[in-house]
Enzyme design. Structure first.
Site, PDB file in Angstrom:
ATOM      1  N   ASP A 150      10.334 -17.639  -4.671  1.00 40.23           N
ATOM      2  CA  ASP A 150      11.237 -16.590  -5.165  1.00 40.23           C
ATOM      3  C   ASP A 150      12.527 -16.629  -4.350  1.00 40.23           C
ATOM      4  O   ASP A 150      12.475 -16.804  -3.125  1.00 40.23           O
ATOM      5  CB  ASP A 150      10.633 -15.187  -4.959  1.00 40.23           C
ATOM      6  CG  ASP A 150       9.362 -14.971  -5.755  1.00 40.23           C
ATOM      7  OD1 ASP A 150       9.073 -15.791  -6.639  1.00 40.23           O
ATOM      8  OD2 ASP A 150       8.661 -13.971  -5.466  1.00 40.23           O
ATOM      9  N   ILE A 151      13.648 -16.445  -5.024  1.00 38.90           N
ATOM     10  CA  ILE A 151      14.928 -16.428  -4.302  1.00 38.90           C
ATOM     11  C   ILE A 151      14.932 -15.314  -3.259  1.00 38.90           C
ATOM     12  O   ILE A 151      15.324 -15.496  -2.117  1.00 38.90           O
ATOM     13  CB  ILE A 151      16.096 -16.225  -5.288  1.00 38.90           C
ATOM     14  CG1 ILE A 151      16.248 -17.463  -6.172  1.00 38.90           C
ATOM     15  CG2 ILE A 151      17.407 -15.936  -4.544  1.00 38.90           C
ATOM     16  CD1 ILE A 151      17.287 -17.327  -7.259  1.00 38.90           C
ATOM     17  N   CYS A 383      -1.684  18.267  -5.505  1.00 34.41           N
ATOM     18  CA  CYS A 383      -0.223  18.416  -5.534  1.00 34.41           C
ATOM     19  C   CYS A 383       0.228  19.036  -6.854  1.00 34.41           C
ATOM     20  O   CYS A 383      -0.001  20.220  -7.065  1.00 34.41           O
ATOM     21  CB  CYS A 383       0.447  17.076  -5.225  1.00 34.41           C
ATOM     22  SG  CYS A 383       2.058  17.329  -4.448  1.00 34.41           S
ATOM     23  N   HIS A 509      -2.031  15.641  -0.196  1.00 35.71           N
ATOM     24  CA  HIS A 509      -2.705  14.498  -0.831  1.00 35.71           C
ATOM     25  C   HIS A 509      -3.862  14.023   0.042  1.00 35.71           C
ATOM     26  O   HIS A 509      -3.666  13.167   0.902  1.00 35.71           O
ATOM     27  CB  HIS A 509      -1.716  13.338  -1.017  1.00 35.71           C
ATOM     28  CG  HIS A 509      -0.664  13.598  -2.038  1.00 35.71           C
ATOM     29  ND1 HIS A 509      -0.768  13.173  -3.337  1.00 35.71           N
ATOM     30  CD2 HIS A 509       0.510  14.259  -1.946  1.00 35.71           C
ATOM     31  CE1 HIS A 509       0.298  13.541  -4.013  1.00 35.71           C
ATOM     32  NE2 HIS A 509       1.098  14.210  -3.191  1.00 35.71           N
ATOM     33  N   GLU A 511      -6.105  12.083  -0.688  1.00 39.12           N
ATOM     34  CA  GLU A 511      -6.477  10.689  -1.003  1.00 39.12           C
ATOM     35  C   GLU A 511      -5.855   9.679  -0.039  1.00 39.12           C
ATOM     36  O   GLU A 511      -6.368   8.568   0.106  1.00 39.12           O
ATOM     37  CB  GLU A 511      -6.090  10.336  -2.452  1.00 39.12           C
ATOM     38  CG  GLU A 511      -4.599  10.217  -2.753  1.00 39.12           C
ATOM     39  CD  GLU A 511      -3.936  11.532  -3.138  1.00 39.12           C
ATOM     40  OE1 GLU A 511      -4.455  12.610  -2.783  1.00 39.12           O
ATOM     41  OE2 GLU A 511      -2.862  11.493  -3.786  1.00 39.12           O
TER      42      GLU A 511
HETATM   43  N1  GLN Z   1       6.448  17.481  -8.641  1.00 44.15           N
HETATM   44  C1  GLN Z   1       5.815  18.317  -7.676  1.00 44.15           C
HETATM   45  C2  GLN Z   1       6.718  18.611  -6.496  1.00 44.15           C
HETATM   46  O1  GLN Z   1       7.672  17.883  -6.244  1.00 44.15           O
HETATM   47  C3  GLN Z   1       4.504  17.724  -7.207  1.00 44.15           C
HETATM   48  C4  GLN Z   1       4.642  16.392  -6.533  1.00 44.15           C
HETATM   49  C5  GLN Z   1       3.359  15.620  -6.451  1.00 44.15           C
HETATM   50  O2  GLN Z   1       2.428  15.847  -7.219  1.00 44.15           O
HETATM   51  N2  GLN Z   1       3.308  14.625  -5.586  1.00 44.15           N
HETATM   52  O3  GLN Z   1       6.519  19.555  -5.803  1.00 44.15           O
END
Ligand code: GLN
Length: 533
Positions: A150-151, A383, A509, A511
């Protein structure tokens, strides 16, 4: 260890061969031998970070503890090594240029002409060595994104050439290629591998180890042929046959002594083969699990394999630690309505409401949440998923018709989710959300506390909007409790309905912090509740 050892991982023939998994697996094997290992990803694109890329472009955006929006491969590195990464682990061409240009504007180059070689390559090398010198790792594994030839990856390859030249035994190159099976000829073909190695050689790099991706095991004569034509020792040609789970890859490499080959090439003592007890136990539990747990993931990117990578992996880990096979159903939120939700989600054991941005598909999330709430189905909102739980509760329980997040409807009469104060003047979109790990205090006796088994936790964030505390009392009186808050700012991090068996929304989050040997407690608790249902 005296000197840090540098291992570069490049890819040839086609993209998507799994350089990230090979890097993480090799890292795991070296870590199991007691070395301090970190893995770094170089992405040749010009974006400063992947935070502004949408999931169609680049899959999930991973977030590090220190608030860097990163390539999803960093998720694999953490899930395998169980060690947090930082912004130093993910570098793009954009970031390299940004830093060189800033130095040029400050006059740091003393009137010299600023060029790709040496200034860009020096900056790249500085970022590789930083992990060794500043963070004192024994091994720095650097994965170079894209495919050789790849360049845009040329400056990275040139930097690797220089580092190899400067470091002697302390730097090696692992090259990953693909060996296709041609059905009409009934043969595996090594020519693409030979060509991609030639391409590396033309750039001044002789790979030290080759990893051949293949669908079925390759015979010894094929491996020998590759060794001969690619100028690589026979014991340094490793094959990576497709396996049922990525978590088996370290063992596939271990059986072929790839870690031993690395140690020998770098002049290190080999020592006994490590047991990898926790890792093997995890795989054994996976094999032993016969019953399934059926989980729905409701989101708008369900057709994309990598858009919810960390959630998928967290659910898989949680299922295995509950001795279950994961039966994951990706449900498109745009297709869910109050009319069809019972048909679609009726036989699910648990429902996850995905994170996200923007209006599209949000009504389907409300339908799923209402269904879960009214039918007492275990439900985890992450979220935006948590924000949707709040909005649904406001509309259907508090009677605040048209309640919304100001992200979706600026003029909503009831701003139950609103822009954070510090976000109001933000105009620059890159890296400007509430990002990275923040403290959260969990209320004793809450379901969230029960899951984590402690009061003080830290989880990672990526959002601009938040629960509007003006409504807090109203929610709590009606049965939705704010069971987790940020101790400094009082921002609501967790909501739950204690009356239901398991109904929790988290602004963070979870996860991002779930790993193979240390699964995230919230996912483990959610899956457990789903099984008990
Ligand atoms: N859109 C929402 C916010 O900015 C939730 C963001 C998300 O789910 N990561 O607060």
């Amino acid at each position: 260890m005296a000197d840090t050892k540098y291992i570069f991982v490049t890819g040839g023939v086609v993209s998507s061969l799994g350089k990230g998994i090979i890097s993480a697996s090799l890292g795991k094997l070296l870590q199991a031998r007691g070395y301090k290992v970190t893995i770094q990803k170089f992405d040749p694109y010009i974006n400063v970070d992947p935070g502004t890329l949408n999931p169609y472009e680049h899959g999930e955006c991973y977030v590090t503890v220190d608030g860097h929006e990163a390539d999803l491969d960093l998720g694999h590195y953490e899930r395998f090594l169980n060690v947090p990464t930082t912004r130093a682990n993910n570098i793009t061409t954009g970031r390299i240029y940004q830093s060189v240009i800033e130095k040029e504007r400050k006059g740091d180059y003393l009137g010299k002409t600023v060029q790709v070689v040496p200034h860009i390559t020096d900056e790249i090398k500085r970022n590789v060595k930083l992990l060794g010198t500043k963070y004192k790792y024994d091994f720095v594994i650097t994965e170079i994104g894209g495919t050789v030839g790849d360049i845009e990856s040329l400056p990275f390859i040139e930097s690797m050439r220089q580092l190899k030249w400067e470091s002697g035994k302390n730097c090696i190159c692992v090259h990953l290629t693909y060996v296709p099976y041609i059905a009409a000829a009934k043969e595996y073909k090594t020519k693409p591998t030979q060509h991609s190695v030639k391409q590396l050689q033309e750039l001044g790099i002789q790979p030290d180890i080759l990893v051949l991706r293949t669908e079925q095991p390759l015979k010894a004569d094929i491996l020998r042929k590759v060794a001969l034509f690619c100028n690589v020792a026979e014991d340094a040609v490793v094959q990576s046959v497709d396996v049922p789970t990525i978590y088996e890859v370290p063992l596939v490499l271990q059986r072929q002594h790839m870690d031993v080959t690395v140690l020998k090439k770098m002049g290190l003592e080999v020592g006994p083969t490590p047991e990898m007890k926790a890792w093997n136990e995890f795989l054994q539990r996976k094999v032993n699990a016969t019953d399934t747990v059926k989980i729905a993931l409701v989101g708008k990117y369900v057709e994309l394999q990598d858009a919810y990578k960390s959630i998928d992996e967290s659910l898989l880990q949680a299922a295995i630690y509950n001795d279950r096979k994961l039966d994951l159903h990706m449900i498109h939120s745009e297709k869910l309505t109050d009319a069809n939700v019972a048909d679609i989600l009726g036989d699910m054991d648990g429902i996850v409401i995905a994170p996200g941005f923007g209006q599209r598909g949000i009504e389907g999330k409300f339908a799923a949440i209402k269904y879960a709430r009214e039918n007492n189905k275990p439900c985890l909102g992450i979220c935006l998923g948590m924000q949707c739980m709040v909005i649904e509760f406001a509309r259907n329980i508090l009677g605040l018709t048209d309640a919304n997040s100001t992200e979706m409807e600026l003029n909503t009469p009831y701003k139950v989710i609103d822009l954070m104060e510090e976000q109001k003047n933000v105009t620059n979109m890159g890296g400007s959300m509430r990002l990275g790990a923040y403290d959260c205090s969990l209320q004793k006796g809450s379901k969230a506390y029960e899951a984590y088994q402690k009061e003080h936790i830290q989880e990672r964030h990526r959002h601009r909007f938040e629960f509007n505390n003006e409504y807090r009392q109203q929610f709590e009186e009606a049965g939705m409790k704010c069971s987790g808050v940020n101790p400094e700012t009082n921002l609501v991090e967790v909501v739950e309905i204690p009356e239901l068996d398991w109904f929790i929304g988290v602004q963070f989050h979870p996860e991002y912090s779930s790993t193979v040997v240390s699964p995230n407690p919230l996912f483990v608790s959610f899956v457990k509740a789903a099984i008990n249902k």
